[in-house]
Design a protein around this motif. Structure first.
Motif, PDB file in Angstrom:
ATOM      1  N   SER A  95       0.765  -0.985  -0.092  1.00 40.04           N
ATOM      2  CA  SER A  95      -0.195   0.120  -0.040  1.00 40.04           C
ATOM      3  C   SER A  95       0.986   1.240   0.265  1.00 40.04           C
ATOM      4  O   SER A  95       1.916   0.993   0.096  1.00 40.04           O
ATOM      5  CB  SER A  95      -1.099  -0.096   0.701  1.00 40.04           C
ATOM      6  OG  SER A  95      -0.055  -0.551   2.749  1.00 40.04           O
ATOM      7  N   ASN A  96       0.392   2.506   0.063  1.00 39.44           N
ATOM      8  CA  ASN A  96       1.024   3.644   0.043  1.00 39.44           C
ATOM      9  C   ASN A  96       0.923   4.332   1.491  1.00 39.44           C
ATOM     10  O   ASN A  96       0.997   4.185   2.355  1.00 39.44           O
ATOM     11  CB  ASN A  96      -0.095   4.458  -0.281  1.00 39.44           C
ATOM     12  CG  ASN A  96       0.586   5.922  -0.832  1.00 39.44           C
ATOM     13  OD1 ASN A  96       2.079   6.341  -0.812  1.00 39.44           O
ATOM     14  ND2 ASN A  96       0.144   7.408  -0.938  1.00 39.44           N
ATOM     15  N   TRP A  97       2.696   4.324   1.888  1.00 43.36           N
ATOM     16  CA  TRP A  97       3.123   4.730   2.383  1.00 43.36           C
ATOM     17  C   TRP A  97       3.533   6.238   3.152  1.00 43.36           C
ATOM     18  O   TRP A  97       3.894   6.331   4.037  1.00 43.36           O
ATOM     19  CB  TRP A  97       4.607   3.254   3.271  1.00 43.36           C
ATOM     20  CG  TRP A  97       3.876   2.078   3.245  1.00 43.36           C
ATOM     21  CD1 TRP A  97       4.405   0.815   2.403  1.00 43.36           C
ATOM     22  CD2 TRP A  97       3.124   1.899   4.999  1.00 43.36           C
ATOM     23  NE1 TRP A  97       3.795   0.102   3.081  1.00 43.36           N
ATOM     24  CE2 TRP A  97       3.378  -0.046   4.687  1.00 43.36           C
ATOM     25  CE3 TRP A  97       2.847   1.868   5.807  1.00 43.36           C
ATOM     26  CZ2 TRP A  97       2.614  -0.575   5.298  1.00 43.36           C
ATOM     27  CZ3 TRP A  97       2.352   0.756   6.860  1.00 43.36           C
ATOM     28  CH2 TRP A  97       2.597   0.185   6.612  1.00 43.36           C
ATOM     29  N   GLU A  98       3.138   6.203   1.609  1.00 42.33           N
ATOM     30  CA  GLU A  98       3.302   7.763   1.772  1.00 42.33           C
ATOM     31  C   GLU A  98       2.075   8.985   1.865  1.00 42.33           C
ATOM     32  O   GLU A  98       1.872  10.145   1.868  1.00 42.33           O
ATOM     33  CB  GLU A  98       4.379   8.686   1.092  1.00 42.33           C
ATOM     34  CG  GLU A  98       6.319   7.907   0.866  1.00 42.33           C
ATOM     35  CD  GLU A  98       6.615   8.447   0.147  1.00 42.33           C
ATOM     36  OE1 GLU A  98       5.880   9.718  -1.082  1.00 42.33           O
ATOM     37  OE2 GLU A  98       7.813   8.033   0.104  1.00 42.33           O
ATOM     38  N   THR A  99       1.053   7.783   2.147  1.00 46.18           N
ATOM     39  CA  THR A  99      -0.031   9.004   2.100  1.00 46.18           C
ATOM     40  C   THR A  99      -0.331   9.733   3.660  1.00 46.18           C
ATOM     41  O   THR A  99       0.685   9.554   4.432  1.00 46.18           O
ATOM     42  CB  THR A  99      -1.594   7.542   2.579  1.00 46.18           C
ATOM     43  OG1 THR A  99      -2.788   8.057   2.396  1.00 46.18           O
ATOM     44  CG2 THR A  99      -1.125   6.638   3.793  1.00 46.18           C
ATOM     45  N   ASP A 100      -0.993  10.316   3.321  1.00 43.67           N
ATOM     46  CA  ASP A 100      -1.258  11.440   4.255  1.00 43.67           C
ATOM     47  C   ASP A 100      -1.561  11.257   5.821  1.00 43.67           C
ATOM     48  O   ASP A 100      -0.817  11.741   6.421  1.00 43.67           O
ATOM     49  CB  ASP A 100      -2.474  12.787   3.678  1.00 43.67           C
ATOM     50  CG  ASP A 100      -1.781  13.647   2.703  1.00 43.67           C
ATOM     51  OD1 ASP A 100      -1.317  13.867   2.140  1.00 43.67           O
ATOM     52  OD2 ASP A 100      -3.266  13.723   1.711  1.00 43.67           O
ATOM     53  N   VAL A 101      -2.397  10.394   5.216  1.00 40.72           N
ATOM     54  CA  VAL A 101      -3.246   9.824   7.328  1.00 40.72           C
ATOM     55  C   VAL A 101      -2.999   7.779   6.564  1.00 40.72           C
ATOM     56  O   VAL A 101      -3.724   7.317   5.469  1.00 40.72           O
ATOM     57  CB  VAL A 101      -4.687   9.857   6.950  1.00 40.72           C
ATOM     58  CG1 VAL A 101      -4.978   9.474   8.173  1.00 40.72           C
ATOM     59  CG2 VAL A 101      -4.283  11.662   7.651  1.00 40.72           C
ATOM     60  N   LEU A 102      -2.429   7.180   7.684  1.00 35.91           N
ATOM     61  CA  LEU A 102      -1.359   6.047   7.181  1.00 35.91           C
ATOM     62  C   LEU A 102      -3.442   5.160   7.758  1.00 35.91           C
ATOM     63  O   LEU A 102      -4.443   5.753   8.678  1.00 35.91           O
ATOM     64  CB  LEU A 102      -1.100   5.382   8.651  1.00 35.91           C
ATOM     65  CG  LEU A 102       0.594   5.268   8.048  1.00 35.91           C
ATOM     66  CD1 LEU A 102       1.170   5.705   9.002  1.00 35.91           C
ATOM     67  CD2 LEU A 102       0.659   5.226   6.493  1.00 35.91           C
ATOM     68  N   SER A 103      -4.245   4.311   7.260  1.00 37.03           N
ATOM     69  CA  SER A 103      -5.000   3.460   7.378  1.00 37.03           C
ATOM     70  C   SER A 103      -4.918   3.030   8.854  1.00 37.03           C
ATOM     71  O   SER A 103      -3.595   2.578   9.453  1.00 37.03           O
ATOM     72  CB  SER A 103      -5.609   2.761   6.628  1.00 37.03           C
ATOM     73  OG  SER A 103      -4.515   1.961   6.358  1.00 37.03           O
ATOM     74  N   GLU A 104      -5.803   2.709   9.342  1.00 35.61           N
ATOM     75  CA  GLU A 104      -6.003   1.889  10.723  1.00 35.61           C
ATOM     76  C   GLU A 104      -5.346   0.297  10.480  1.00 35.61           C
ATOM     77  O   GLU A 104      -4.070   0.088  10.864  1.00 35.61           O
ATOM     78  CB  GLU A 104      -7.260   1.224  11.277  1.00 35.61           C
ATOM     79  CG  GLU A 104      -8.292   2.328  12.293  1.00 35.61           C
ATOM     80  CD  GLU A 104      -6.892   3.288  13.038  1.00 35.61           C
ATOM     81  OE1 GLU A 104      -6.547   2.386  13.699  1.00 35.61           O
ATOM     82  OE2 GLU A 104      -7.100   4.601  13.170  1.00 35.61           O
ATOM     83  N   SER A 105      -5.405  -0.245   9.240  1.00 33.61           N
ATOM     84  CA  SER A 105      -4.816  -1.562   8.690  1.00 33.61           C
ATOM     85  C   SER A 105      -3.810  -1.086   8.549  1.00 33.61           C
ATOM     86  O   SER A 105      -2.339  -2.411   8.702  1.00 33.61           O
ATOM     87  CB  SER A 105      -5.109  -2.252   7.760  1.00 33.61           C
ATOM     88  OG  SER A 105      -5.025  -1.059   6.457  1.00 33.61           O
ATOM     89  N   GLN A 106      -3.086  -0.397   7.379  1.00 30.86           N
ATOM     90  CA  GLN A 106      -1.339  -0.070   7.433  1.00 30.86           C
ATOM     91  C   GLN A 106      -1.175   0.398   9.525  1.00 30.86           C
ATOM     92  O   GLN A 106       0.136  -0.104   9.090  1.00 30.86           O
ATOM     93  CB  GLN A 106      -1.667   1.326   7.328  1.00 30.86           C
ATOM     94  CG  GLN A 106      -1.267   1.247   5.440  1.00 30.86           C
ATOM     95  CD  GLN A 106      -1.154   2.618   4.812  1.00 30.86           C
ATOM     96  OE1 GLN A 106      -2.106   3.663   4.887  1.00 30.86           O
ATOM     97  NE2 GLN A 106      -0.665   2.809   3.725  1.00 30.86           N
ATOM     98  N   LYS A 107      -1.304   0.508   9.636  1.00 30.12           N
ATOM     99  CA  LYS A 107      -0.757   0.891  11.527  1.00 30.12           C
ATOM    100  C   LYS A 107      -0.958  -0.578  12.114  1.00 30.12           C
ATOM    101  O   LYS A 107       0.538  -0.842  12.561  1.00 30.12           O
ATOM    102  CB  LYS A 107      -2.011   1.956  12.068  1.00 30.12           C
ATOM    103  CG  LYS A 107      -0.800   3.231  11.659  1.00 30.12           C
ATOM    104  CD  LYS A 107      -2.126   4.363  13.041  1.00 30.12           C
ATOM    105  CE  LYS A 107      -3.757   4.017  12.438  1.00 30.12           C
ATOM    106  NZ  LYS A 107      -4.036   5.737  13.145  1.00 30.12           N
ATOM    107  N   LEU A 108      -1.392  -1.312  11.878  1.00 27.90           N
ATOM    108  CA  LEU A 108      -1.927  -1.980  12.650  1.00 27.90           C
ATOM    109  C   LEU A 108      -0.870  -3.267  11.811  1.00 27.90           C
ATOM    110  O   LEU A 108       0.165  -4.422  12.507  1.00 27.90           O
ATOM    111  CB  LEU A 108      -3.636  -3.022  12.624  1.00 27.90           C
ATOM    112  CG  LEU A 108      -3.179  -4.359  13.567  1.00 27.90           C
ATOM    113  CD1 LEU A 108      -2.971  -3.611  15.055  1.00 27.90           C
ATOM    114  CD2 LEU A 108      -4.513  -4.732  13.509  1.00 27.90           C
ATOM    115  N   TYR A 109      -0.778  -3.218  10.873  1.00 31.35           N
ATOM    116  CA  TYR A 109       0.472  -4.364   9.807  1.00 31.35           C
ATOM    117  C   TYR A 109       1.155  -3.926  10.755  1.00 31.35           C
ATOM    118  O   TYR A 109       2.281  -4.380  10.612  1.00 31.35           O
ATOM    119  CB  TYR A 109      -0.076  -4.146   8.353  1.00 31.35           C
ATOM    120  CG  TYR A 109       1.087  -4.633   7.601  1.00 31.35           C
ATOM    121  CD1 TYR A 109       1.128  -5.695   7.236  1.00 31.35           C
ATOM    122  CD2 TYR A 109       2.395  -3.396   7.572  1.00 31.35           C
ATOM    123  CE1 TYR A 109       2.533  -6.479   6.265  1.00 31.35           C
ATOM    124  CE2 TYR A 109       3.338  -4.533   6.194  1.00 31.35           C
ATOM    125  CZ  TYR A 109       3.293  -5.594   6.448  1.00 31.35           C
ATOM    126  OH  TYR A 109       4.070  -6.811   5.245  1.00 31.35           O
TER     127      TYR A 109
END
Length: 206
Positions: free
Chosen positions: A161-175
């Motif tokens: 996924s896009n790790w430079e997105t403005d706001v990290l999604s909950e799934s990104q943070k958990l991953y």
């Protein structure tokens, strides 16, 4: 009862396993002052898990700098958004610390990526890939190692996924948090098995 571990864990079996998920606190760090406070806390710990994430490139010849550095304790993970704040003095201090073991996987690649953002002298880093072979384990991926040692699955669904997105999604943070935290678990279990000898290695070609 001795633990059964495999020289190679069957990838097909991973899909059937229950999911391993970090259930502690997650803090997203975007400023130098936040990083300073986070590092002060992390430097009081006995052991840390580390990992990085980089925005994937789907175009030949195009690459991105490392976007995220995740550093976890047993119950708290800090996500340092390097693409927003860069490598602050506090982060460099953490990376250069020689006292606290920082456990990771394929650390050569992570450290190389971090070096492209700032120069530093790596401190006390321990790469799991250099130690699991001591038990006769040949797998090198985090997902396979976790499945082998704990019979749980680490999801890789948002890895690209896009790790430079403005706001990290909950799934990104958990991953991100789960990957760093899992490194601690594997290392501590590895030490336990080495010290007790309480395991049976099953040779497997998958």
């Amino acid at each position: 009862m001795e633990k059964v571990i495999y020289s190679k864990f069957n990838k097909k079996d991973i899909a059937t396993l229950p999911r391993a998920v970090f259930d502690g606190r997650i803090f997203v760090i975007t400023t130098a002052s936040e990083a300073e406070k986070a590092v002060e806390y992390l430097l009081t710990q006995d052991i840390l898990g580390v990992d990085t994430e980089t925005k994937p490139s789907f175009k030949k010849g195009r690459t991105y700098e490392v976007a995220l550095l995740q550093v976890s304790t047993h119950d708290t993970c800090f996500l340092f958004r390097l693409n927003i704040m860069g490598m602050t003095p506090a982060i460099i201090r953490l990376l250069e610390d020689v006292k606290i073991p920082k456990i990771g996987l394929s650390l050569h690649d992570d450290i190389l990526s971090l070096h492209k953002r700032a120069d530093f002298v790596p401190g006390n880093f321990i790469d799991l890939q250099k130690h699991v072979c001591e038990l006769g384990v040949e797998d090198l991926s985090l997902q396979k190692l976790y499945a082998n040692f704990f019979h749980k699955k680490i999801s890789k669904s948002v890895r690209l996924s896009n790790w430079e997105t403005d706001v990290l999604s909950e799934s990104q943070k958990l991953y991100a948090a789960t990957d760093a935290w899992a490194c601690i678990n594997i290392y501590e279990e590895l030490l336990r098995l080495e010290q007790t000898g309480d395991y049976k290695l099953v040779k497997s070609d998958e």
